[in-house]
Design a protein around this motif. Structure first.
Motif, short mmCIF file in Angstrom:
data_model
loop_
_atom_site.label_atom_id
_atom_site.label_comp_id
_atom_site.label_asym_id
_atom_site.label_seq_id
_atom_site.Cartn_x
_atom_site.Cartn_y
_atom_site.Cartn_z
N ARG A 109 -1.87 -5.04 -9.84
CA ARG A 109 -2.24 -3.67 -9.45
C ARG A 109 -3.76 -3.63 -9.24
NH1 ARG A 109 0.12 0.16 -13.37
NH2 ARG A 109 1.92 0.04 -11.95
N ASP A 120 8.28 4.10 1.08
CA ASP A 120 6.97 4.74 1.06
C ASP A 120 5.81 3.75 1.13
OD1 ASP A 120 8.06 7.26 0.90
OD2 ASP A 120 7.97 7.36 -1.28
N LEU A 121 6.11 2.48 1.30
CA LEU A 121 5.07 1.45 1.28
C LEU A 121 4.78 0.92 2.67
CD1 LEU A 121 6.27 -0.77 -1.73
CD2 LEU A 121 4.46 0.96 -1.78
N PRO A 123 -3.84 2.52 -8.25
CA PRO A 123 -2.49 3.11 -8.31
C PRO A 123 -1.72 3.06 -7.00
CG PRO A 123 -4.04 4.48 -9.53
CD PRO A 123 -4.86 3.42 -8.84
N ALA A 124 -2.42 2.99 -5.86
CA ALA A 124 -1.73 2.99 -4.57
C ALA A 124 -1.86 1.66 -3.84
CB ALA A 124 -2.27 4.11 -3.70
N ARG A 125 -2.27 0.60 -4.54
CA ARG A 125 -2.40 -0.70 -3.88
C ARG A 125 -2.05 -1.81 -4.86
NH1 ARG A 125 -7.48 -4.06 -1.93
NH2 ARG A 125 -6.47 -5.43 -0.43
N HIS A 126 -1.08 -2.63 -4.47
CA HIS A 126 -0.62 -3.74 -5.30
C HIS A 126 -0.55 -5.02 -4.47
CE1 HIS A 126 0.81 -0.21 -7.50
NE2 HIS A 126 0.91 -0.97 -8.58
N ASP A 152 0.84 -1.19 0.00
CA ASP A 152 0.00 0.00 0.00
C ASP A 152 0.88 1.24 0.00
OD1 ASP A 152 -2.28 -1.54 0.05
OD2 ASP A 152 -2.46 -1.50 2.23
N GLY A 153 0.63 2.12 -0.97
CA GLY A 153 1.40 3.34 -1.09
C GLY A 153 1.94 3.51 -2.50
N ARG A 154 2.85 4.42 -2.64
CA ARG A 154 3.41 4.71 -3.97
C ARG A 154 4.52 3.70 -4.27
NH1 ARG A 154 6.21 10.43 -4.73
NH2 ARG A 154 7.76 9.36 -3.43
N LEU A 155 4.25 2.78 -5.18
CA LEU A 155 5.19 1.71 -5.49
C LEU A 155 6.12 2.11 -6.63
CD1 LEU A 155 6.19 -1.26 -5.31
CD2 LEU A 155 4.37 -1.87 -6.92
N ASP A 156 7.41 1.91 -6.41
CA ASP A 156 8.42 2.07 -7.46
C ASP A 156 8.65 0.68 -8.06
OD1 ASP A 156 10.75 2.32 -8.97
OD2 ASP A 156 11.64 3.80 -7.61
#
Length: 430
Positions: free
Chosen positions: A121, A367-368, A124-127, A34-38
């Motif tokens: 995915r 950031d995750l 956009p903020a959860r994978h 959860d968050g901005r994934l690179d």
């Protein structure tokens, strides 16, 4: 680079050779990110972890009819296919279906990478990150190593830094060489003599009532039943374990063996108990297949009171651990255990207590926020009946029953669970 297999690896190789479509020894885990994934940083991190552990780069081709361990060179990136389900109203259900499809995909041990990763995915903020391995290269201890190192690698990669992790103290090849040395000479003969006496006249098939007769064509299809132990019972069991000076493993195993003895009217059921197999400190941070199976046999046919039953089980467990150097597959071979169609050799029932401490919040990867994903369901079982106790906190224990659906109905599993829970409560109140 080509090396030799451990005895436990050889068994899995031959089983896969007999049934190339088998998936009982696929190990699949999922994590929520959860968050901005690179994504690029995650790809680099997965490849870096793969480079650190020879086992994750090993395939097992046949050479002159026998298996060999062939290690691919470092530097080959691990594929990370991305499936984008964002915007779909049923994204969660589709992710679970995709996970089921991935875990049901067999491995070609001679050619396939035996460590696979998939990224799903949800928005956009959860994978969801799926890791799928064959048991021949990793056990669940190894999965924890991979998860911890992946978090460190990702945190560093996302910040543009080097992770600085020290190399593992040993390679899996070091373990196989050490094990071969342990199995030479008089120690092996002494251990085999112990097991020969302990397992003398052990039944090939447990005397347990099933809903359907056993078929020579064994099916791996299985189901699971998860049931929490009441908090007060869990608390009482810990108190009783202290009073009896035994571990929770011994106490809960005793309850399981008492239940089996009462149902089968015999005390001779052999129960498979896994042990970590990491006897030397340098093996603690090495990815590989170290687990061994101890065929534990304790006679409780006279239905002793819990204290006396615990004493018998504790003695049997300690003796078994003193002789755990013999790989289960070598033990079966050396003792000449007869094979029965539709059965595993020697053991059809398993027990395991798994400490699963609940994390205080979720793990942070830069950031995750990362946590376990519960959407993976394997629906296969290696034994007729398995009981896994998930020990999460002082008052949190769950029983996870895995059973063969060609032998047992769901209602039977529920009765087994209820009987076991009642026995735990009886012991806790004793």
């Amino acid at each position: 680079m080509t090396g030799r297999l451990s005895p436990t690896q050889q068994r899995l190789w031959f089983l896969q050779l007999l049934d190339p479509q088998a998936t009982e020894y696929n190990v699949c885990v999922g994590y929520e990110l959860d968050g901005r994934l690179d994504v690029a940083a995650l790809r680099r991190s997965l490849s870096a972890v793969t480079d650190r552990h020879d086992a994750l780069r090993t395939t097992f081709p046949a050479e002159r009819g026998r298996p060999a361990a062939r290690i691919r060179p470092r530097g080959e990136p691990l594929p990370l296919p991305l499936t984008d389900l964002s915007g779909l109203p049923d994204a969660g259900a589709r992710a679970a279906d995709l996970a089921a499809e991935r875990v049901a995909r067999p491995f070609d041990l001679a050619r396939d990478p035996l460590f696979r990763a998939d990224l799903i995915r949800l928005d956009p903020a959860r994978h969801i990150l799926l890791l799928n391995l064959h048991h021949i290269v990793a056990d669940m201890w190894s999965v924890q190593i991979i998860f911890a190192e992946l978090g460190t690698m990702y945190d560093a990669a996302a910040r543009g830094r080097e992770a600085g992790l020290p190399l593992p103290a040993a390679r899996y090849a070091d373990y196989t060489a050490w094990q071969r040395d342990q199995l030479s000479g008089g120690r092996l003969d002494q251990a085999l003599a112990y097991w020969r006496e302990r397992l003398k006249d052990a039944p090939a098939v447990p005397d347990l009532p099933t809903d359907r007769p056993r078929s020579p064509e064994r099916s791996p299809a299985g189901e699971e039943l998860l049931t929490p132990v009441p908090a007060q019972v869990a608390k009482s069991l810990r108190r009783v374990a202290g009073e009896l000076r035994c571990t929770m493993f011994v106490l809960t195993l005793t309850a399981f063996l008492l239940m089996l003895a009462r149902r089968s009217r015999t005390g001779g059921t052999v129960v498979a108990v896994p042990v970590a197999g990491r006897a030397k400190p340098e093996f603690q941070d090495t990815v590989g297949f170290f687990v061994n199976t101890l065929p534990l046999r304790v006679d409780l046919s006279d239905d002793p009171e819990p204290g006396r039953a615990v004493e018998r089980v504790r003695t049997a467990v300690l003796e078994a651990l003193e002789h755990d150097m013999v790989p289960f597959d070598l033990l079966v071979d050396r003792l000449g255990v007869p094979r029965t169609p539709g059965c595993n050799p020697l053991v059809q029932v398993g027990f395991q207590l798994l400490p699963t401490p609940r994390r205080a919040g979720r793990v942070r990867w830069h950031d995750l926020e990362v946590g376990d994903w519960q959407g993976v369901s394997e629906r296969v079982t290696r034994l007729d009946l398995e009981l896994h106790l998930l020990d999460s906190a002082p008052e949190v224990i769950e029983t996870l029953w895995c059973y063969r659906t060609d032998l047992f109905d769901a209602a039977t599993a529920e009765r087994l669970s209820a009987d076991y829970q009642a026995l735990l409560a009886e012991i806790g109140n004793g």
